[in-house]
Design a protein around this motif. Structure first.
Motif, PDB file in Angstrom:
ATOM      1  N   ASP B  49       1.015  -1.292  -0.140  1.00 51.19           N
ATOM      2  CA  ASP B  49      -0.006  -0.045   0.011  1.00 51.19           C
ATOM      3  C   ASP B  49       0.909   1.349  -0.028  1.00 51.19           C
ATOM      4  N   ILE B  50       0.315   2.394  -0.338  1.00 50.38           N
ATOM      5  CA  ILE B  50       1.029   3.644  -0.294  1.00 50.38           C
ATOM      6  C   ILE B  50      -0.062   4.794   0.074  1.00 50.38           C
ATOM      7  N   ARG B  51       0.337   5.672   0.818  1.00 51.64           N
ATOM      8  CA  ARG B  51      -0.476   6.972   1.036  1.00 51.64           C
ATOM      9  C   ARG B  51      -0.031   8.095   0.188  1.00 51.64           C
ATOM     10  N   SER B  52      -0.952   8.816   0.011  1.00 45.16           N
ATOM     11  CA  SER B  52      -0.886  10.115  -0.853  1.00 45.16           C
ATOM     12  C   SER B  52       0.516  10.851  -0.513  1.00 45.16           C
ATOM     13  N   ASN B  53       1.012  11.039   0.601  1.00 44.56           N
ATOM     14  CA  ASN B  53       2.151  11.894   0.999  1.00 44.56           C
ATOM     15  C   ASN B  53       3.309  11.012   0.497  1.00 44.56           C
ATOM     16  N   THR B  63       7.585  -2.567  -5.569  1.00 47.06           N
ATOM     17  CA  THR B  63       7.660  -1.351  -5.583  1.00 47.06           C
ATOM     18  C   THR B  63       6.430  -0.830  -6.245  1.00 47.06           C
ATOM     19  N   VAL B  64       5.734   0.222  -5.397  1.00 48.58           N
ATOM     20  CA  VAL B  64       4.738   1.009  -5.653  1.00 48.58           C
ATOM     21  C   VAL B  64       4.871   2.134  -6.104  1.00 48.58           C
ATOM     22  N   LEU B  65       4.775   2.771  -7.257  1.00 50.64           N
ATOM     23  CA  LEU B  65       5.060   4.303  -7.513  1.00 50.64           C
ATOM     24  C   LEU B  65       3.612   4.892  -7.707  1.00 50.64           C
ATOM     25  N   LEU B  66       3.688   6.165  -7.156  1.00 54.47           N
ATOM     26  CA  LEU B  66       2.184   6.916  -7.171  1.00 54.47           C
ATOM     27  C   LEU B  66       2.644   8.411  -7.766  1.00 54.47           C
ATOM     28  N   LYS B  68       0.687  11.682  -8.405  1.00 49.13           N
ATOM     29  CA  LYS B  68      -0.573  12.153  -8.188  1.00 49.13           C
ATOM     30  C   LYS B  68      -0.696  13.249  -9.273  1.00 49.13           C
ATOM     31  N   THR B  69       0.376  13.866  -9.939  1.00 51.21           N
ATOM     32  CA  THR B  69      -0.216  14.705 -11.006  1.00 51.21           C
ATOM     33  C   THR B  69      -0.873  14.110 -11.947  1.00 51.21           C
ATOM     34  N   VAL B  70      -0.540  12.900 -12.513  1.00 48.67           N
ATOM     35  CA  VAL B  70      -1.454  12.102 -13.529  1.00 48.67           C
ATOM     36  C   VAL B  70      -2.326  11.182 -13.216  1.00 48.67           C
ATOM     37  N   LYS B  71      -2.663  10.970 -11.667  1.00 47.90           N
ATOM     38  CA  LYS B  71      -3.377  10.016 -10.945  1.00 47.90           C
ATOM     39  C   LYS B  71      -3.017   8.726 -11.714  1.00 47.90           C
ATOM     40  N   HIS B  72      -1.852   8.300 -11.451  1.00 51.12           N
ATOM     41  CA  HIS B  72      -1.288   7.000 -11.893  1.00 51.12           C
ATOM     42  C   HIS B  72      -0.557   6.176 -10.827  1.00 51.12           C
ATOM     43  N   LEU B  73      -0.638   4.879 -10.762  1.00 53.85           N
ATOM     44  CA  LEU B  73      -0.029   4.156  -9.685  1.00 53.85           C
ATOM     45  C   LEU B  73       0.406   3.009 -10.527  1.00 53.85           C
ATOM     46  N   SER B  74       1.355   2.531 -10.318  1.00 55.37           N
ATOM     47  CA  SER B  74       2.150   1.185 -10.828  1.00 55.37           C
ATOM     48  C   SER B  74       2.862   0.339  -9.811  1.00 55.37           C
ATOM     49  N   LEU B  75       2.748  -0.641 -10.130  1.00 52.70           N
ATOM     50  CA  LEU B  75       3.249  -1.876  -9.434  1.00 52.70           C
ATOM     51  C   LEU B  75       4.361  -2.573 -10.047  1.00 52.70           C
ATOM     52  N   GLN B  76       5.504  -2.646  -9.459  1.00 49.86           N
ATOM     53  CA  GLN B  76       6.779  -3.113 -10.158  1.00 49.86           C
ATOM     54  C   GLN B  76       7.232  -4.509  -9.345  1.00 49.86           C
ATOM     55  N   ILE B  77       7.175  -5.740 -10.179  1.00 51.27           N
ATOM     56  CA  ILE B  77       7.575  -6.756  -9.548  1.00 51.27           C
ATOM     57  C   ILE B  77       8.974  -7.219 -10.093  1.00 51.27           C
ATOM     58  N   ALA B  78       9.849  -7.423  -9.356  1.00 52.06           N
ATOM     59  CA  ALA B  78      11.240  -7.724  -9.619  1.00 52.06           C
ATOM     60  C   ALA B  78      11.342  -9.332  -9.685  1.00 52.06           C
ATOM     61  N   ALA B  79      12.119  -9.694 -10.779  1.00 56.76           N
ATOM     62  CA  ALA B  79      12.158 -11.298 -11.008  1.00 56.76           C
ATOM     63  C   ALA B  79      11.333 -11.970 -10.861  1.00 56.76           C
ATOM     64  N   THR B  80      10.230 -11.807 -11.753  1.00 55.86           N
ATOM     65  CA  THR B  80       8.968 -12.364 -11.926  1.00 55.86           C
ATOM     66  C   THR B  80       9.082 -13.813 -11.723  1.00 55.86           C
ATOM     67  N   GLN B  81       8.292 -14.479 -11.107  1.00 51.89           N
ATOM     68  CA  GLN B  81       8.169 -15.807 -10.932  1.00 51.89           C
ATOM     69  C   GLN B  81       6.965 -16.551 -11.199  1.00 51.89           C
ATOM     70  N   PRO B  82       6.645 -17.576 -11.379  1.00 53.14           N
ATOM     71  CA  PRO B  82       5.568 -18.324 -12.035  1.00 53.14           C
ATOM     72  C   PRO B  82       4.411 -18.190 -11.048  1.00 53.14           C
ATOM     73  N   GLY B  83       4.729 -18.132  -9.738  1.00 50.34           N
ATOM     74  CA  GLY B  83       3.689 -17.920  -8.686  1.00 50.34           C
ATOM     75  C   GLY B  83       2.991 -16.742  -8.657  1.00 50.34           C
ATOM     76  N   ASP B  84       3.803 -15.826  -9.420  1.00 52.98           N
ATOM     77  CA  ASP B  84       3.116 -14.249  -9.381  1.00 52.98           C
ATOM     78  C   ASP B  84       1.951 -14.268 -10.635  1.00 52.98           C
ATOM     79  N   SER B  85       1.890 -15.497 -11.275  1.00 49.57           N
ATOM     80  CA  SER B  85       0.538 -15.283 -12.096  1.00 49.57           C
ATOM     81  C   SER B  85      -0.428 -15.186 -11.335  1.00 49.57           C
ATOM     82  N   ALA B  86      -1.358 -14.145 -11.862  1.00 51.88           N
ATOM     83  CA  ALA B  86      -2.743 -13.996 -11.193  1.00 51.88           C
ATOM     84  C   ALA B  86      -3.267 -12.498 -11.782  1.00 51.88           C
TER      85      ALA B  86
END
Lengths: 116, 112
Positions: B49-53, B63-66, B68-86
């Motif tokens: 999770d992440i707060r707006s501050n 890693t989550v990046l926020l 606020k200027t463009v109201k965009h959120l991203s989730l970065q997953i490093a070294a993706t594994q088969p168990g990350d499929s979802a």
């Protein structure tokens, strides 16, 4: 974080009947919510279950169709009334003790409802 | 069979690569955001999770990046594994009611 037990996990129901879904949380929580997830889609909030008072419904959802109870801080039920095939969905409950706590938001495993 | 994610946009990545999942949120007043992972037959599972501050928050391999200027959120997953499929959903809290509103979701497929 809190653990939610939701039941039934799935059911197949005849149209025109009603189904009541139960959620039990293993610790006292501030808020409980009910969501619907139609096949292949995201979660849509149905209502906030308020302890000891009428639930607060989101636009498009009404109490007559989805009556909700929350008699105490750890238990809530959602009834899907007078079911039609369009009610076939996954229904999920969620709880939080507030994001300032360490509990965050927790979800039940869902009830997969099929109306025939 | 799996019904979650059938009609959602799909991101396909090679095992070991990094994944980036994006989400646009609607309310500039939202002050709390969560990423969830949902596997078939299960409820959403908290990832981070992440707060707006904050602009960035890191967890274990995520890693989550926020922005606020463009109201965009991203989730970065490093070294993706088969168990990350979802299926991955972002959710925002729009007001002081504690209600979480979910985004449309992205299905992540990890190729072996």
């Amino acid at each position: 974080s809190a653990v939610i037990s939701q039941k039934p996990s799935r059911d197949i129901c005849q149209r025109g009947t009603s189904l009541t879904i139960q959620c039990q949380v293993d610790s006292q929580v501030t808020m409980m919510f009910w969501y619907r997830q139609q096949p292949g889609q995201s979660l849509t909030l149905i209502a906030t279950a308020n302890q000891g008072s009428e639930a607060t419904y989101e636009s498009g959802f009404v109490i007559d169709k989805f009556p909700i109870s929350r008699p105490n801080l750890t238990f809530s039920t959602l009834t899907v009334s007078n079911m039609s095939p369009e009610d076939s969905s996954i229904y999920l409950c969620s709880s939080t003790a507030g994001w300032d706590s360490n509990y965050g938001y927790t979800f039940g495993s869902g009830t997969r409802l099929t109306v025939v | 069979g799996e019904s979650v994610g059938l009609h959602l946009p799909t991101l396909s990545v090679q095992e070991g690569d990094n994944s980036i999942i994006n989400c646009a949120y609607s309310n500039s007043a939202s002050d709390y955001f969560i990423w969830y992972k949902q596997e078939s037959g299960k409820g959403p599972q908290f990832i981070i999770d992440i707060r707006s501050n904050m602009d960035k928050r890191q967890g274990q391999r995520v890693t989550v990046l926020l922005n606020k200027t463009v109201k965009h959120l991203s989730l970065q997953i490093a070294a993706t594994q088969p168990g990350d499929s979802a299926v991955y959903f972002c959710a925002e809290n729009k007001d002081s009611s504690y209600k979480l509103i979910f985004g449309s979701g992205t299905r992540l497929l990890v190729r072996p």
